[in-house]
Motif scaffolding. Structure first.
Motif, PDB file in Angstrom:
ATOM      1  N   SER A   5       0.839  -1.192   0.000  1.00 26.90           N
ATOM      2  CA  SER A   5       0.000   0.000   0.000  1.00 26.90           C
ATOM      3  C   SER A   5       0.876   1.243   0.000  1.00 26.90           C
ATOM      4  O   SER A   5       2.014   1.225   0.489  1.00 26.90           O
TER       5      SER A   5
ATOM      6  N   THR B  45      -1.983  -1.500  -5.267  1.00 24.45           N
ATOM      7  CA  THR B  45      -3.187  -1.512  -4.452  1.00 24.45           C
ATOM      8  C   THR B  45      -3.848  -0.149  -4.491  1.00 24.45           C
ATOM      9  O   THR B  45      -3.176   0.880  -4.523  1.00 24.45           O
ATOM     10  N   THR B  46      -5.156  -0.171  -4.504  1.00 25.08           N
ATOM     11  CA  THR B  46      -5.903   1.059  -4.297  1.00 25.08           C
ATOM     12  C   THR B  46      -6.210   1.164  -2.821  1.00 25.08           C
ATOM     13  O   THR B  46      -5.752   0.350  -2.021  1.00 25.08           O
ATOM     14  N   LYS B  47      -6.978   2.146  -2.418  1.00 23.94           N
ATOM     15  CA  LYS B  47      -7.192   2.419  -0.999  1.00 23.94           C
ATOM     16  C   LYS B  47      -7.836   1.234  -0.301  1.00 23.94           C
ATOM     17  O   LYS B  47      -8.828   0.671  -0.759  1.00 23.94           O
ATOM     18  N   THR B  48      -7.247   0.840   0.831  1.00 19.03           N
ATOM     19  CA  THR B  48      -7.800  -0.218   1.667  1.00 19.03           C
ATOM     20  C   THR B  48      -7.927   0.292   3.085  1.00 19.03           C
ATOM     21  O   THR B  48      -7.323   1.285   3.465  1.00 19.03           O
TER      22      THR B  48
ATOM     23  N   ARG C  20     -11.215  -6.986   2.759  1.00 18.59           N
ATOM     24  CA  ARG C  20     -10.353  -5.802   2.740  1.00 18.59           C
ATOM     25  C   ARG C  20      -9.745  -5.592   1.371  1.00 18.59           C
ATOM     26  O   ARG C  20      -9.626  -4.461   0.892  1.00 18.59           O
TER      27      ARG C  20
ATOM     28  N   HIS D 103      -9.229  -4.284  -4.723  1.00 18.76           N
ATOM     29  CA  HIS D 103      -8.251  -3.242  -4.434  1.00 18.76           C
ATOM     30  C   HIS D 103      -6.854  -3.571  -4.957  1.00 18.76           C
ATOM     31  O   HIS D 103      -5.928  -2.792  -4.758  1.00 18.76           O
TER      32      HIS D 103
END
Length: 238
Positions: free
Chosen positions: A119, A157-160, A176, A180
């Motif tokens: 992330s 990854t996108t927002k988690t 989660r 993503h």
């Protein structure tokens, strides 16, 4: 200088001061003058394979169990800036891949190594994308052994919400990460890839990565990781 560069500079300065003031100790046991000693490399019980849906082989490979000195070494490398472990860890993964027989075809098709994504928050905190660095080291280690491999940072990854280590159970981790992990590059894509990860706990991250790659028409031969978390009562040979 951006935050990434500043954090990396601080890590390098701290490492240089450490080497001057203190002797280098093994990342797993602090034995002097070793980055990662042979005993700590072997402390995970040796390489093993386990089921991994979404891969051509149906299997993933771990260099050992996530326990003891190997666990300590991985944590020092991953979260405490011990980048000298990139080389020993890459050699361990190369040994495991070659021992598995999955690269034994003659001639071996050109294979691309793909690092598991981190992330943006994790990369900011660490000052580096640790998986990309060790994947590049793994490629060099395999090329020294005659393997035709390259690397490509295909995933991001996108927002988690929440760190994966804070999730309890495969279902929470899957929720989660669902949707993503995405392809971050434009075609053309490599035909055959090996996904490179650090620790496999429930396998959710690796499966989500494989799904994203498969959806783009990319064949995931296998997943190679440094260590696998064993379930209660499970042995490395189970």
């Amino acid at each position: 200088m951006g935050w990434h560069g500043f954090a990396r500079m601080l890590t390098e300065v701290a490492g240089s001061l450490r080497d001057v003031l203190l002797p280098r100790g093994c990342a797993g046991c602090d034995m002097p003058d070793a980055v990662l000693c042979d005993d700590c490399r072997a402390s995970g019980g040796g390489f093993t394979s386990f089921a991994m849906p979404g891969t051509v082989s149906g299997r993933a490979i771990a260099c050992g169990a996530y326990r003891g000195p190997l666990r300590r070494a991985i944590l020092r490398w991953k979260d405490h800036g011990d980048e000298e472990c990139d080389g020993p860890f890459a050699d361990m993964m190369a040994d495991a891949l070659l021992s598995s027989g999955l690269l034994a075809s003659d001639p071996m098709p050109v294979t691309t190594l793909v690092p598991a994504p981190s992330s943006p928050r994790s990369m900011r905190e660490r000052g580096r994308w640790h998986m990309r660095n060790v994947t590049n080291s793994l490629a060099r280690s395999l090329r020294r052994r005659g393997m035709d491999v390259d690397t490509a940072a295909l995933l991001r990854t996108t927002k988690t919400s929440g760190k994966s280590v804070q999730m309890h159970g495969a279902a929470q981790r899957s929720r989660r990460l669902q949707g993503h992990i995405v392809i971050a590059a434009r075609p053309p894509y490599p035909r055959n890839v090996i996904l490179v990860d650090d620790i496999v706990t429930t396998g959710t991250t690796a499966r989500q990565c494989a799904q994203a790659l498969n959806a783009a028409g990319i064949h995931v031969t296998t997943v190679i990781c440094l260590a696998r978390t064993l379930r209660t009562g499970e042995n490395i040979d189970d």
